[in-house]
Design an enzyme around this catalytic site. Structure first.
Site, short mmCIF file in Angstrom:
data_model
loop_
_atom_site.label_atom_id
_atom_site.label_comp_id
_atom_site.label_asym_id
_atom_site.label_seq_id
_atom_site.Cartn_x
_atom_site.Cartn_y
_atom_site.Cartn_z
N ASP A 136 63.73 -8.71 -3.45
CA ASP A 136 62.88 -9.87 -3.66
C ASP A 136 63.45 -10.82 -4.71
O ASP A 136 63.97 -10.38 -5.74
CB ASP A 136 61.52 -9.33 -4.12
CG ASP A 136 60.51 -10.41 -4.35
OD1 ASP A 136 60.15 -11.09 -3.38
OD2 ASP A 136 60.07 -10.59 -5.51
N GLU A 167 66.16 -12.03 -0.21
CA GLU A 167 65.12 -13.05 -0.16
C GLU A 167 65.51 -14.11 -1.19
O GLU A 167 65.25 -13.97 -2.38
CB GLU A 167 63.74 -12.47 -0.46
CG GLU A 167 62.62 -13.45 -0.12
CD GLU A 167 61.93 -14.09 -1.32
OE1 GLU A 167 61.15 -15.02 -1.13
OE2 GLU A 167 62.16 -13.65 -2.47
C1 GLC Z 1 59.89 -19.86 -4.59
C2 GLC Z 1 60.92 -18.82 -4.67
C3 GLC Z 1 60.74 -17.80 -3.61
C4 GLC Z 1 59.31 -17.33 -3.57
C5 GLC Z 1 58.34 -18.45 -3.53
C6 GLC Z 1 56.96 -17.91 -3.71
O1 GLC Z 1 60.09 -20.61 -3.45
O2 GLC Z 1 62.21 -19.37 -4.52
O3 GLC Z 1 61.57 -16.73 -3.87
O4 GLC Z 1 59.12 -16.60 -2.43
O5 GLC Z 1 58.61 -19.31 -4.56
O6 GLC Z 1 56.02 -18.78 -3.17
C1 GLC Z 2 58.91 -13.32 -3.65
C2 GLC Z 2 57.70 -13.05 -2.82
C3 GLC Z 2 56.57 -13.88 -3.27
C4 GLC Z 2 56.33 -13.68 -4.73
C5 GLC Z 2 57.60 -13.88 -5.52
C6 GLC Z 2 57.44 -13.37 -6.90
O1 GLC Z 2 59.42 -14.56 -3.45
O2 GLC Z 2 57.99 -13.27 -1.48
O3 GLC Z 2 55.41 -13.61 -2.53
O4 GLC Z 2 55.36 -14.58 -5.18
O5 GLC Z 2 58.66 -13.16 -5.00
O6 GLC Z 2 57.45 -11.98 -6.90
#
Ligand code: GLC
Ligand code: GLC
Length: 651
Positions: free
Chosen positions: A284, A326
């Site tokens: 993540d 991600e």
């Molecule tokens: C930002 C981050 C992403 C995360 C998102 C959460 O776009 O880059 O990693 O999933 O915020 O809404």
């Molecule tokens: C990732 C997850 C998102 C979360 C963020 C912080 O981007 O997809 O849902 O808010 O990480 O953990």
């Protein structure tokens, strides 16, 4: 690679290794360690080589890998060997995934196990179970604020439940994807509570500061991820009497990877979940792993080195497990998470294709494929043996993460085009039937992202409300068109739970004080199983979507060239409403399937003579999805409104 400095260190480590390790038969482990140690040593040294305790840390690193190898169940070790042989297993067109919240889908892990037949009915053979670990009560960012990396949230079950689920999934040939939230912990994690209690060792697990001086310095160049709910990147902790870096929510403390103990502990967590039977681990927020003053603290070089190191180490202990990155970042940065070289600098085998996702939404709003074509044309080439995770939407917001230069090349003005898209999806635009909500509106930058379920964004909610059969049909077609795009592009299609039955926005989050500030909850549903049962009743929307997807998945699995070997060619055509690409057979250099998509609400035509060698069809064309020939008039292919074809030349 044999190199004497690293080899000497490896010999020292093996001489000193704990007896409980040296007594074991670790043949495969040592072969892999020997193969990867040059890389591991070089990376570990680049990251931590200036420390006095470097040799000790390296010893600890290798012992951690060995101990997890010893714990690795025999069945999984066998699977590692099988996957080493069948090394392209994750590129296969046979894989089709779904991401879900365990709670929303089936309440508990046990409930999820009882619903596995649902995936099989649809053809899903990979399930991403989003975070299920213990997290703070109330605010947990949907599980992404982890309080214990090894303890399952008691609300969904126990570790035994997860092991049982994993075993049952293996029996049914369904792959399991689990998250490892590598960038941060919750403020209730044991490391954080020890840090709060003043233990220096654990304060060094995070970025903590006595005064605002350094935080203020960082803030000058760091953007805000959640500007509305969690402005700024630091939080004052009363108990600790220090500032702590919290890039996401104030209860999510960023881990300090300049401390090797953090890396080793998190590697241990990664290997722990590999050993519980996860086939794929989703890492993540990897773009955020390294923090540097004067930078955005995203996509730093060291973040890549950390991922390379994580990969090299995981390959030694659990080579059958692959990683998903991600990293929801721009196209040029995104591809770097595959690594820079397939042999010596590999990172994650799979990465979210956030660019394609955003471009598809652009095509939905504009009803043409201009930016989609432009963006895909400029999508950087990725490594071999690396594959996209293609998705229409996920549990997060939809960010308009495409390049301004591409917007300009389509003769749109970037900021007004982005504003148009936000307005379109939040229903502010006159002609729009979309029912989305803004997310992360930033008054300082004018930036915003979008929340909303696929069906509501595609106009289904509106159409059903006004009871307009044509509008319902159009919305359904659009939902299927988008799925056809993620299934044929090349990569792993990841459906989002509920979309297979046209789940609409769920406003109930507004009544929950912990959720109401975060519009992403509007598209994190609890599955209504009565609604799902309507998938068996012809004439219902649920039936239309579910049966069509079931067919699409089955057909995809039969089309060999849909496997991802970088075997796609974008075909630029004159009609701006169309998105056209071909999928070819790499070894035979043979053109096989032509994908044609119409994003307009009107039928469009495509002159087959314009397709160059892709159009030279002297045999009848058949649409593999429908199993029939498309309408062609004097060499003009007619594509219905929101229609698509997977065309194949009949022999
Ligand atoms: C930002 C981050 C992403 C995360 C998102 C959460 O776009 O880059 O990693 O999933 O915020 O809404
Ligand atoms: C990732 C997850 C998102 C979360 C963020 C912080 O981007 O997809 O849902 O808010 O990480 O953990």
């Amino acid at each position: 690679m044999y190199e004497q400095v690293s080899h000497t260190l490896l010999n020292d480590i093996l001489n000193r290794i704990k007896p409980e390790i040296s007594e074991q038969d670790l043949r495969h482990f040592y072969t892999r360690l020997g193969a990867n140690f040059y890389g591991i040593h070089s990376l570990f040294k680049r990251l931590y080589g200036n420390r006095d305790d470097f040799a000790q840390q390296a010893q600890h690193l290798v012992e951690t890998m060995a101990q997890q190898y010893i714990k690795r169940p025999e069945k999984l070790r066998q699977l590692d060997l099988a996957r080493e042989k069948d090394y392209n297993w994750f590129l296969s067109q046979q894989l089709v995934g779904m991401a879900l919240y365990c709670k929303g889908f089936a309440s508990t892990l046990h409930g999820l196990q009882e619903r596995l037949h649902y995936f099989q009915e649809l053809g899903i053979n990979l399930v991403h179970v989003m975070p299920i670990l213990r997290c703070p009560e109330g605010s947990s960012d949907g599980g992404y604020a982890v309080s214990d990396f090894r303890e399952i949230n008691p609300e969904v079950g126990t570790l035994e439940d997860l092991q049982a689920l994993a075993a049952e999934m293996k029996k049914r040939d369904i792959l399991l994807v689990l998250d490892v939230v590598v960038n941060h912990t919750s403020n209730k994690h044991y490391w954080a509570t020890r840090a709060k209690a003043g233990e220096k060792k654990y304060q060094e697990y995070y970025y903590t500061f006595k005064t605002r001086n350094i935080p203020d310095m960082f803030e000058q160049s760091m953007p805000e991820v959640f500007p509305e709910t969690a402005p700024g990147n630091f939080t004052w902790d009363e108990e600790m009497n220090r500032w702590v870096m919290t890039v996401f929510n104030d209860y999510q403390w960023d881990l300090n990877y300049s401390n090797p103990a953090v890396f080793i502990d998190m590697l241990n967590v990664v290997l722990f979940w590999a050993n519980q039977g996860a086939d794929i681990l989703r890492l993540d927020a990897v773009a955020f792993l390294w923090k540097k003053i004067g930078s955005t603290c995203q996509n730093e070089r060291e973040a890549h080195l950390l991922l390379q190191l994580m990969k090299d180490c995981c390959q030694v202990t659990a080579p059958g497990v692959v990683f998903i990155a991600e990293a929801i970042v721009g196209p040029v940065e995104m591809v770097k998470y595959f690594g820079e070289d397939a042999v010596i600098a590999k990172e994650c085998e799979i990465a979210y294709n956030a660019t394609y996702m955003a471009l598809l939404w652009d095509a939905v709003a504009t009803k043409n494929a201009r930016l989609l074509n432009q963006g895909i044309k400029n999508l950087p080439v990725k490594l071999e043996r690396a594959t996209w995770l293609n998705y229409i939407r996920c549990h997060d917001d939809i960010g308009l993460g495409f390049d301004d230069r591409d917007i300009l090349l389509c003769n749109y003005e970037p900021s007004s085009h982005r504003k148009f898209l936000i307005d379109y999806f939040t229903g502010k635009f006159d002609d729009s039937h979309a029912r989305g909500l803004p997310f992360g509106e930033n008054v300082k930058t004018g930036d915003a992202r979008i929340s909303g379920s696929l069906a509501s964004l595609a106009g289904l909610e509106y159409a059903m409300e006004i009871g307009d059969a044509d509008a319902i049909r159009d919305a359904t077609k659009l939902i299927l068109l988008l799925h056809a795009m993620i299934m044929s592009f090349g990569g792993l299609p990841l459906l989002y739970y509920g979309d297979e039955i046209g789940t609409l926005n769920d406003d109930s989050y507004r009544d929950d004080p912990y959720k109401k500030g975060d519009t992403r909850w509007v598209h994190r549903p609890s599955i209504d199983w009565d609604k799902a049962d309507r998938r068996n009743t012809p004439g219902t929307v649920e039936y239309e979507i579910f049966t069509a997807l079931k067919r699409m998945i089955a057909v995809r699995k039969e089309i060999g060239v849909f496997a991802d070997f970088n075997n796609r060619e974008l075909i630029e055509v004159e009609n701006p409403h169309l998105f056209v690409f071909g999928r070819y057979h790499l070894q035979k250099r043979q053109k096989e399937v032509l994908v044609v998509a119409n994003f307009s609400n009107k039928p469009q035509h495509l002159n087959l003579d314009d397709l160059g060698s892709w159009g030279a069809k002297d045999r009848p064309l058949v649409d593999l999805y429908r199993g029939e020939s498309p309408d062609i008039f004097k060499n003009s292919l007619v594509i219905p409104a929101f229609g698509f074809y997977w065309l194949y030349e009949m022999i």
